[in-house]
Structure formats: structure tokens, C-alpha cells
Design a protein around this motif. Structure first.
Motif, PDB file in Angstrom:
ATOM      1  N   ILE A   1      50.357  46.117  -6.392  1.00 20.77           N
ATOM      2  CA  ILE A   1      50.819  47.496  -6.164  1.00 20.77           C
ATOM      3  C   ILE A   1      52.341  47.553  -6.113  1.00 20.77           C
ATOM      4  O   ILE A   1      52.971  48.468  -6.671  1.00 20.77           O
ATOM      5  N   VAL A   2      52.956  46.558  -5.478  1.00 20.16           N
ATOM      6  CA  VAL A   2      54.423  46.557  -5.338  1.00 20.16           C
ATOM      7  C   VAL A   2      55.106  46.017  -6.583  1.00 20.16           C
ATOM      8  O   VAL A   2      56.040  46.642  -7.116  1.00 20.16           O
ATOM      9  N   LEU A   3      54.661  44.834  -7.079  1.00 19.93           N
ATOM     10  CA  LEU A   3      55.380  44.148  -8.159  1.00 19.93           C
ATOM     11  C   LEU A   3      55.034  44.693  -9.546  1.00 19.93           C
ATOM     12  O   LEU A   3      55.896  44.727 -10.428  1.00 19.93           O
ATOM     13  N   CYS A   4      53.790  45.084  -9.754  1.00 14.71           N
ATOM     14  CA  CYS A   4      53.358  45.496 -11.098  1.00 14.71           C
ATOM     15  C   CYS A   4      53.309  47.009 -11.262  1.00 14.71           C
ATOM     16  O   CYS A   4      53.692  47.531 -12.311  1.00 14.71           O
ATOM     17  N   TRP A   5      52.833  47.701 -10.240  1.00 17.71           N
ATOM     18  CA  TRP A   5      52.723  49.162 -10.347  1.00 17.71           C
ATOM     19  C   TRP A   5      53.991  49.874  -9.891  1.00 17.71           C
ATOM     20  O   TRP A   5      54.112  51.086 -10.054  1.00 17.71           O
ATOM     21  N   ARG A   6      54.923  49.130  -9.269  1.00 15.79           N
ATOM     22  CA  ARG A   6      56.199  49.689  -8.808  1.00 15.79           C
ATOM     23  C   ARG A   6      55.995  50.799  -7.773  1.00 15.79           C
ATOM     24  O   ARG A   6      56.758  51.779  -7.727  1.00 15.79           O
ATOM     25  N   LYS A   7      54.965  50.678  -6.934  1.00 13.50           N
ATOM     26  CA  LYS A   7      54.707  51.670  -5.899  1.00 13.50           C
ATOM     27  C   LYS A   7      55.427  51.290  -4.604  1.00 13.50           C
ATOM     28  O   LYS A   7      55.897  50.168  -4.439  1.00 13.50           O
ATOM     29  N   SER A   8      55.462  52.224  -3.707  1.00 17.13           N
ATOM     30  CA  SER A   8      56.126  52.009  -2.426  1.00 17.13           C
ATOM     31  C   SER A   8      55.402  50.948  -1.608  1.00 17.13           C
ATOM     32  O   SER A   8      54.172  50.787  -1.699  1.00 17.13           O
ATOM     33  N   VAL A   9      56.171  50.243  -0.794  1.00 17.06           N
ATOM     34  CA  VAL A   9      55.595  49.226   0.073  1.00 17.06           C
ATOM     35  C   VAL A   9      54.635  49.850   1.083  1.00 17.06           C
ATOM     36  O   VAL A   9      53.669  49.210   1.531  1.00 17.06           O
ATOM     37  N   PHE A  10      54.839  51.123   1.425  1.00 17.43           N
ATOM     38  CA  PHE A  10      53.954  51.793   2.382  1.00 17.43           C
ATOM     39  C   PHE A  10      52.569  52.010   1.788  1.00 17.43           C
ATOM     40  O   PHE A  10      51.563  51.958   2.503  1.00 17.43           O
ATOM     41  N   ILE A  11      52.508  52.234   0.478  1.00 19.48           N
ATOM     42  CA  ILE A  11      51.201  52.364  -0.181  1.00 19.48           C
ATOM     43  C   ILE A  11      50.470  51.026  -0.143  1.00 19.48           C
ATOM     44  O   ILE A  11      49.262  50.961   0.130  1.00 19.48           O
ATOM     45  N   ALA A  12      51.205  49.935  -0.405  1.00 20.40           N
ATOM     46  CA  ALA A  12      50.595  48.603  -0.362  1.00 20.40           C
ATOM     47  C   ALA A  12      50.111  48.267   1.051  1.00 20.40           C
ATOM     48  O   ALA A  12      49.016  47.718   1.238  1.00 20.40           O
ATOM     49  N   LEU A  13      50.928  48.611   2.050  1.00 27.53           N
ATOM     50  CA  LEU A  13      50.528  48.350   3.436  1.00 27.53           C
ATOM     51  C   LEU A  13      49.315  49.177   3.815  1.00 27.53           C
ATOM     52  O   LEU A  13      48.406  48.690   4.508  1.00 27.53           O
ATOM     53  N   ALA A  14      49.287  50.436   3.383  1.00 28.31           N
ATOM     54  CA  ALA A  14      48.127  51.283   3.674  1.00 28.31           C
ATOM     55  C   ALA A  14      46.862  50.710   3.041  1.00 28.31           C
ATOM     56  O   ALA A  14      45.787  50.716   3.659  1.00 28.31           O
ATOM     57  N   PHE A  15      47.000  50.194   1.820  1.00 27.11           N
ATOM     58  CA  PHE A  15      45.854  49.584   1.135  1.00 27.11           C
ATOM     59  C   PHE A  15      45.352  48.371   1.911  1.00 27.11           C
ATOM     60  O   PHE A  15      44.154  48.219   2.159  1.00 27.11           O
ATOM     61  N   VAL A  16      46.289  47.489   2.307  1.00 31.72           N
ATOM     62  CA  VAL A  16      45.911  46.272   3.029  1.00 31.72           C
ATOM     63  C   VAL A  16      45.310  46.599   4.389  1.00 31.72           C
ATOM     64  O   VAL A  16      44.279  46.042   4.787  1.00 31.72           O
ATOM     65  N   ILE A  17      45.940  47.513   5.109  1.00 29.85           N
ATOM     66  CA  ILE A  17      45.471  47.821   6.464  1.00 29.85           C
ATOM     67  C   ILE A  17      44.101  48.483   6.432  1.00 29.85           C
ATOM     68  O   ILE A  17      43.201  48.123   7.203  1.00 29.85           O
ATOM     69  N   PHE A  18      43.907  49.447   5.543  1.00 28.42           N
ATOM     70  CA  PHE A  18      42.639  50.183   5.514  1.00 28.42           C
ATOM     71  C   PHE A  18      41.486  49.286   5.065  1.00 28.42           C
ATOM     72  O   PHE A  18      40.513  49.096   5.790  1.00 28.42           O
TER      73      PHE A  18
END
Length: 778
Positions: A444-461
């Protein structure tokens, strides 16, 4: 359908053309992808109520379990995999190693030692790769590239997921077939049943693994109808049970019943989550088998067929059990008690077939992921048999097949009940899902160039949801969950030892390669007699002269008139296009007749047999000579500064439009159609054993030097090809730590002695093979 040369599949081109094609692929996916997931109703309730909780008059337990099953399927299978993870494909391919490959191309964390900058010019390598400008993604990329320990942790994480998939390949056939056979308990006494169940399950498993060498394409057309029939059966029976026994069961889908369940059962309810977890067994296959089909077809099949059928099946079982609190004759809660008595025998037969289909899917998936690991240098070389050149993913690995069979039989005979099998299978499944969640956050962060908060939300949920199931599975360590852990540790040691040894062996080869100056000092004859023929010197090196060459020259007085330093390597992409397959260049002056040929394959590509491989190799060199003779510009490989070689990308013969052609064993050229438009270069040998000739287009014109070079290549091809292989005895050098000595001297050395030879080509003739032995201290 597959083009054997390119490894690309026709459906990858056609699958977006029409809805008809998408629906056909969706139908086909039912038999390949969903066999495992669709058979989970056989054992979910039985495993959940096996020990930790009891079914009571209040129905709080059964309704709570139904609520957990519904939301687990919805959150993990539907939301996570169907709507998010499927989008993280690697040029159409999915699975744990596809995520790892994707990360390797966006950050320089690749574990393959012989990568070149020119590989980044590959079509699939460059796809959707945009430099990260700034922000957290840029910092994360820099940290990963800077610290080797993080790169190793990333590789270990990918290997852990892979090992758990292999463990699932052992456990899924056992629990699926055993659960299907358990329906016999309703038709015979318990005393007789316990002596019949295990032998029948073992016989079915032996037959399943024994048929693998035929390839699933021979019976594959039956897979989809079997799974469709099974899904129709369980959904129809579920709907009947809902309407007949308890139409109000839909209320249990509310998450409030999960709260009531945990409040009443407490620790017992938490421990029973390991059984509920089995409802998503096989969800990972939707992503792992993505390359077989398309995102849209898998989404349609799951959303409109598999998902509603499974929900109806689980609701129907819950509706029946809500009105039957005490089972007749003391039978435990299971699937077959909710099946109307008149339908039990037909449903039993369909269930066994569906279990075999589900087992077949995970076995084939295990073969595929091991092939990926081997291509990326993380698994010992094993024999890979392509059972079909037309159907995607149809490979057979004999050694792995029989190891899986022995382990599967051991689990079946050793456990003899679905409770412990379920504990083992559940831990393997949830571990793979946790690995996918972790790798996806990086994507999500390295390939999709999305915000780190989106990646954290994905991991946490999703991570928190899966961690709850993981803890419930891990607590059953002594009750079966130790099996996937033990298997993973064994396979992890094998894979990491092989990867570590391979990496150190490559570093040794790089440090001990022969300088170009030494080669130039020998003169055009290389200081020895040049005999007719082509010598293929296999090397992992992409630059420089391997040490085995100097070792060979020092000890033998003759060498072939044409020498080819051949490197067959994998690159971290699924497929390499045929026109990008070969990299060819000269080593030293042209009169030396020394060439370097690098053959690049993706981790999903089809490797040709020896005869086709030889012809393609010779044709690629001939095309390189022709292009050099017509002053075509080469590609300079910046990683090879020492030799200053220029490597030219040369496609396979099937990609040449107006290029060179080679014909063999043809006595009369006048019988060939179209030769009047081509100029022919013929060998002057009057009675060759093999007739070889190159056919060249009229233009552009070639110089005399290039024609002479082509004629030498023809004469050498007619004389035959000899394969020179390096056979290294690897030892840890003095002063190494005891861990390194164990890994290299025992682990890696044992694997090298007992694994297959390099797989280029797949069956090298023994009479044409020469091994050069060396001792390497690494």
C-alpha cells in the motif's frame, strides 16, 4: 490456453474482451479456486463444538458461532481478499511470492544475486513503476534498501507464508477427505465406523496423490460441475432447513450475538475460535490462483455464487441445530446430521468428490508456489514436469508429491479425528493470512503510493481480527497445532539454508572469476587446440569468466571452436516476453568466437526441453551476429564494467519478423518454399552428420566478417553441443561460526548432493555432459 514459448495464457488477453469470456472464467474458477473453501461446512461446526463449548437449550452458542462465521467470511474473504488484496497483483499473478516480487521491484530488496540493471528494462518490470518523490514511502524505501537485516526479515516473512502454504497442502487433503468420509458414522455402529473411516480416507488420499502425474487437465473439466453441484446441494439443504426448522435464524447474523457468545462462554468461546476460523480455509487461494483467471471473474464467482451458498449452508445447519439440542445416539454436531436422511448417501458421494477437488486445488497450488520459490533461488532444485502446455498452472513435482502424500497419511493415521486436524489446519491458514496482511501494508505504501495512515488502518483492522484467531489457534499447540509449526521449521531451514548457500556460492564465484586480461593474453587460439563443436559453459555469473573455465583450460589441451558462457536465470517478474528472452554479447574480440548468453525467465514461465532450447540458443546467437554485422546498436550492461561487454536483447526465433532462420536435417533446399527470396549460407562439409543452414533476408546486407562468423557457428552446430557443468564441493572456510558450518557443511551440502542438476535444459544428454569439479571454501 497457453503459448509454450512465452508462458503467457490466452485468457490473459481475452478475459477483458467480453462478459461472456468473464463468465466462462468465473465458472472455471469454481473448480480450481473454490474447492477447498466450499467444503468447509463439512467440519466447521464439528470442530467448533468438539471440546471447548457445548450446545445448550438457549441456542446462544450456535447463534454466536453463526454470527462469527458470517462476519469472518464477510470481513476476511469478501472485504479483505475480494475487494482489496486481489488488486495487488503482480502483472496478473497473485500469492505470497507475487507480493514479495512486487516489493522487490519497487525497493531494492531483491534476494536474487545475479540481477542486472538491464533487467529493469523488461516490459513487466517497468509496468506501473513510478519513482517515489517524498514522504514516508520514500523514507521507508531508503530504510529497507539500507539495512540488510530488514531485507532478510522480509525474505523470512515471505518464506514463512510459503512454508505455511506447504503445510496447508499436507493438512487440507487430510481434513477434507476425512470429514467427507465421516458421514458414514450415521449409517453404521460406532464400533464398526472407527475401523472403516481411517482406511477409506487413506485409500482415497493414496489414489489422489497417485493420479497427480497424469495432470489435472485430464479430469479438470469435471471440477467445476462437481463444485457447482456441491454448492447447489449445501445451499438447497440450508434453505430447506431454514424454512422448515427456524426461519428466524437470520437474526443471528447480528454482531450482537458474537458479544452474547463471548460473554456466556468466555475462555471456552475464545478457544473455540480455532474451529470457526476453518470457515475461511481456502480464501488465500482466491489470490494465489489469480494468474489462472482474472480479478473480475474471481470476484463474480465468489460474490454471487460461493459466498451466498456458504452463508445459506451455515445458516441451515444452525437452524437445524437450534431445534435439536440432543443428538440421537450420541452423535456429535456435524454437517451430515442436518442433511435429510433420504439425501445422505447422494450427498456423501458428492461431498467426497468435492473434497477430492478441494484437495487437488491445494496440491496444485503447493506445486506452483514451490516452483516460484525455486525460480527465485529459495528452494532446492526439483524435477518440474509440465503436464499440459495448454492449461495454466498444470505442473507436477514428483519428489514433493510423494513427500506430501507420506505426511498427509501420517497426519490422518496419527490424529484420526477432525478436532486436531482442524487445530493444525487453522493455524496454518491464519498464519498465511497474517503474512499477507503484513506484506500488503508495505505494498500500500511502496507500490500504491498511499498514505501511511491507510496502511496502518489496514494492518490494525484486519491484523487485529486475524490476531484474535491466531491466538486461539496457537493455544491449541499440544492438540495438533504443533504440526504446521514443525513442518514450517523444517521447510524454513531447508529453504533458508539453500538460499544462504546459493548466495554465498555466487559471492565466491564473483570473487574468483577470471579477469578478461588473462583471457586476452592467451591469443585467438586461447593457447590450446580448438576442436569442432559448441561448448556450453554453464555459469551463474552474468559478467566475467567463471573459474571453471580456467580450471578446465589448465587441465585439458583442447577446447571447442565456439564457446558460449551460458547463464539461465530468473528475474522477479511472472513472465518474460519472448522478444526479451535472450541477452547475447561477445567476450573479447570476435575472432575468439566466445559469446555470453543470458537467458531470462519469469517465475511462472515455461522452460523448454533440451532440443528446443539448443535451437533457440543457436538462433539467438546467429541473430546477434547478423545484427552486429548490420551495425545494429547493442545495449551496454552497466553492471559489467570490467569486460566492457555490450549485451544485445535478442528474442526467441518465434518473435523474428524478418530475422534469421535455422533449418536442420534438410537435404534438398530446393524443396523449401520461399527460399528464392532468401540468401543461403551453407556449410562446406560434404557429408555432415547433421545438416544445418541459416536462411537470411536479402537486406540489410552483412559484412564478410559476419558471414564467416555465421559459417563457423553452423559448422560448430553440425558437430554437436557439449555441456560443461561446474560441480562444486562447498565447505565453510576456516574460522567460520558453528552455525555457518552447520548450515553450509551439513544442510546446504546435503541439499546440493541430493537435488537436481541445473534445469537448463530439462534433460541434458549424458553423453554430451562434462562436469568440472572444484572445492569452494565460502
Amino acid at each position: 490456453m497457453m503459448d509454450p514459448e512465452s508462458g503467457f495464457y490466452e485468457n490473459q488477453v481475452k478475459k477483458k474482451e467480453s462478459w461472456r469470456q468473464v463468465l466462462i472464467l468465473a465458472y472455471q474458477s469454481l473448480g480450481v479456486v473454490y474447492g477447498d473453501l466450499s467444503t468447509s461446512p463439512l467440519y466447521v461446526y464439528k470442530s467448533t463444538f468438539a471440546e471447548d463449548i457445548q450446545h445448550s437449550e438457549s441456542n446462544d452458542e450456535i447463534f454466536g458461532v453463526l454470527s462469527f462465521v458470517f462476519w469472518t467470511l464477510t470481513i476476511v474473504s469478501l472485504l479483505k481478499y475480494v475487494f482489496i488484496v486481489l488488486k495487488a497483483d503482480d502483472n496478473g499473478e497473485g500469492g505470497t511470492f507475487a507480493l514479495y516480487s512486487l516489493l522487490c521491484r519497487h525497493a531494492r530488496v531483491n534476494s536474487l544475486p545475479n540481477c542486472q540493471l538491464v533487467d529493469e528494462e523488461l516490459f513487466e518490470y517497468k509496468k506501473d513503476v513510478v519513482p517515489i518523490e517524498s514522504g514516508f514511502g520514500s523514507r521507508l524505501k531508503s530504510i529497507l534498501e539500507k539495512y540488510r537485516v530488514l531485507q532478510k526479515l522480509l525474505l523470512v516473512l515471505a518464506l514463512l507464508g510459503t512454508c505455511m502454504v506447504i503445510g496447508d497442502g499436507v493438512l487440507t487433503p487430510a481434513i477434507s477427505v476425512f470429514s467427507a468420509i465421516s458421514g458414514l458414522e450415521l449409517s453404521m455402529s460406532h464400533e464398526h465406523h472407527k475401523y472403516v473411516e481411517v482406511p477409506i480416507a487413506c485409500l482415497i488420499l493414496i489414489g489422489l496423490f497417485a493420479l497427480q502425474h497424469f495432470g489435472t487437465h485430464r479430469v479438470g473439466f469435471l471440477f467445476a460441475p462437481i463444485v457447482v453441484t456441491w454448492l447447489f446441494c449445501i445451499s438447497a439443504i440450508g434453505l430447506y432447513n431454514i424454512l422448515y426448522w427456524n426461519p428466524q435464524v437470520y437474526q443471528a447474523l447480528s454482531p450482537y450475538y458474537m458479544y452474547k457468545f463471548l460473554k456466556k462462554t468466555q475462555a471456552g468461546g475464545w478457544m473455540s475460535l480455532g474451529g470457526i476460523l476453518l470457515c475461511i480455509t481456502g480464501s488465500e487461494a482466491m489470490f494465489a490462483d489469480l494468474g489462472h483467471f482474472s480479478q473480475l471473474s474471481i470476484k463474480i464467482a465468489f460474490s454471487f455464487v460461493v459466498y451466498p451458498s456458504l452463508i445459506l449452508a451455515y445458516m441451515g445447519q444452525a437452524a437445524y441445530l437450534s431445534k435439536h439440542h440432543v443428538m440421537a445416539s450420541g452423535y456429535r454436531i456435524g454437517f451430515y446430521v442436518s442433511v435429510p436422511e433420504k439425501l445422505r448417501w447422494p450427498v456423501l458421494g458428492i461431498a467426497i468428490l468435492a473434497a477430492v477437488v478441494g484437495s487437488q486445488a491445494i496440491i496444485t497450488g503447493t506445486f506452483s508456489i514451490i516452483k516460484q520459490c525455486q525460480a527465485l533461488g529459495c528452494f532446492p532444485r526439483v524435477k518440474i514436469v509440465h503436464t499440459s502446455s495448454k492449461i495454466h498452472g498444470q505442473i507436477y513435482i514428483p519428489e514433493v508429491n510423494w513427500i506430501l502424500m507420506i505426511l498427509c497419511l501420517a497426519v490422518t493415521i496419527g490424529f484420526r479425528d477432525t478436532k486436531r486436524m482442524g487445530n493444525a489446519s487453522g493455524l496454518a491458514v491464519i498464519t498465511v493470512m497474517l503474512v499477507t496482511t503484513c506484506l500488503m501494508s508495505l505494498v500500500i505504501v511502496l507500490c500504491w503510493r498511499k498514505s501511511v495512515f491507510i496502511a496502518l488502518a489496514f494492518v490494525i483492522f484486519f491484523g487485529a481480527f486475524e490476531a484474535l484467531y491466531f491466538s486461539a489457534s496457537l493455544i491449541k499447540f499440544l492438540e495438533g497445532a504443533w504440526v504446521p509449526i514443525a513442518l514450517s521449521l523444517i521447510f524454513m531451514f531447508i529453504m533458508y539454508a539453500w538460499h544462504y548457500g546459493t548466495l554465498k556460492k555466487y559471492e565466491y564465484d564473483v570473487q574468483n572469476k577470471v579477469s578478461i586480461n588473462w583471457l586476452l593474453s592467451l591469443g585467438p587460439s586461447l593457447g590450446i587446440v580448438r576442436v569442432r563443436g559448441i561448448g556450453l559453459i554453464h555459469s551463474e555469473l552474468v559478467s566475467g569468466i567463471p573459474a571453471i573455465f580456467s580450471h578446465f583450460v589448465t587441465n585439458l589441451p583442447a577446447f571447442h571452436q565456439v564457446l558460449v558462457f551460458l547463464c539461465v536465470k530468473s528475474v522477479p517478474v511472472p513472465h518474460v516476453k519472448p522478444e526479451e528472452r535472450f541477452l547475447v554479447g561477445h567476450i573479447g574480440p570476435k575472432e575468439y568466437r566466445l559469446y555470453r548468453c543470458i537467458v531470462r525467465y519469469g517465475y511462472r514461465d515455461f522452460h523448454k526441453d533440451d532440443f528446443e532450447f539448443e535451437n533457440d540458443l543457436v538462433c539467438s546467437i546467429a541473430e546477434f551476429i547478423r545484427s552486429e554485422g548490420t551495425k545494429m546498436n547493442g545495449i551496454k550492461d552497466e553492471s559489467d564494467k570490467e569486460s566492457n561487454e555490450k549485451m544485445t536483447v535478442v528474442g526467441s526465433p518465434s518473435t523474428y519478423v524478418d530475422g534469421i532462420r535455422m533449418h536442420e536435417d534438410i537435404e534438398h533446399n530446393e524443396d523449401l518454399p520461399g527460399t528464392s527470396e532468401l540468401k543461403e549460407i551453407r556449410s562446406p562439409i560434404i557429408t555432415p552428420k547433421k545438416k544445418v543452414r541459416f536462411l537470411l533476408p536479402e537486406s540489410p546486407k552483412m559484412g564478410d566478417g559476419a558471414k564467416e562468423e555465421l559459417q563457423d557457428l553452423m559448422e560448430a552446430r553440425e558437430a554437436g553441443i557439449a555441456y560443461i557443468l561446474g560441480h562444486a564441493h562447498v565447505r565453510a572456510k576456516q574460522g567460520s561460526s558453528w552455525i555457518k558450518k552447520v548450515v553450509i557443511n551439513i544442510g546446504y551440502d546435503f541439499l546440493r548432493r541430493n537435488c537436481r542438476a541445473p534445469s537448463y535444459p530439462l534433460s541434458v544428454p549424458h553423453v554430451s555432459t562434462l562436469e568440472v569439479g572444484m572445492i569452494c571454501h565460502i
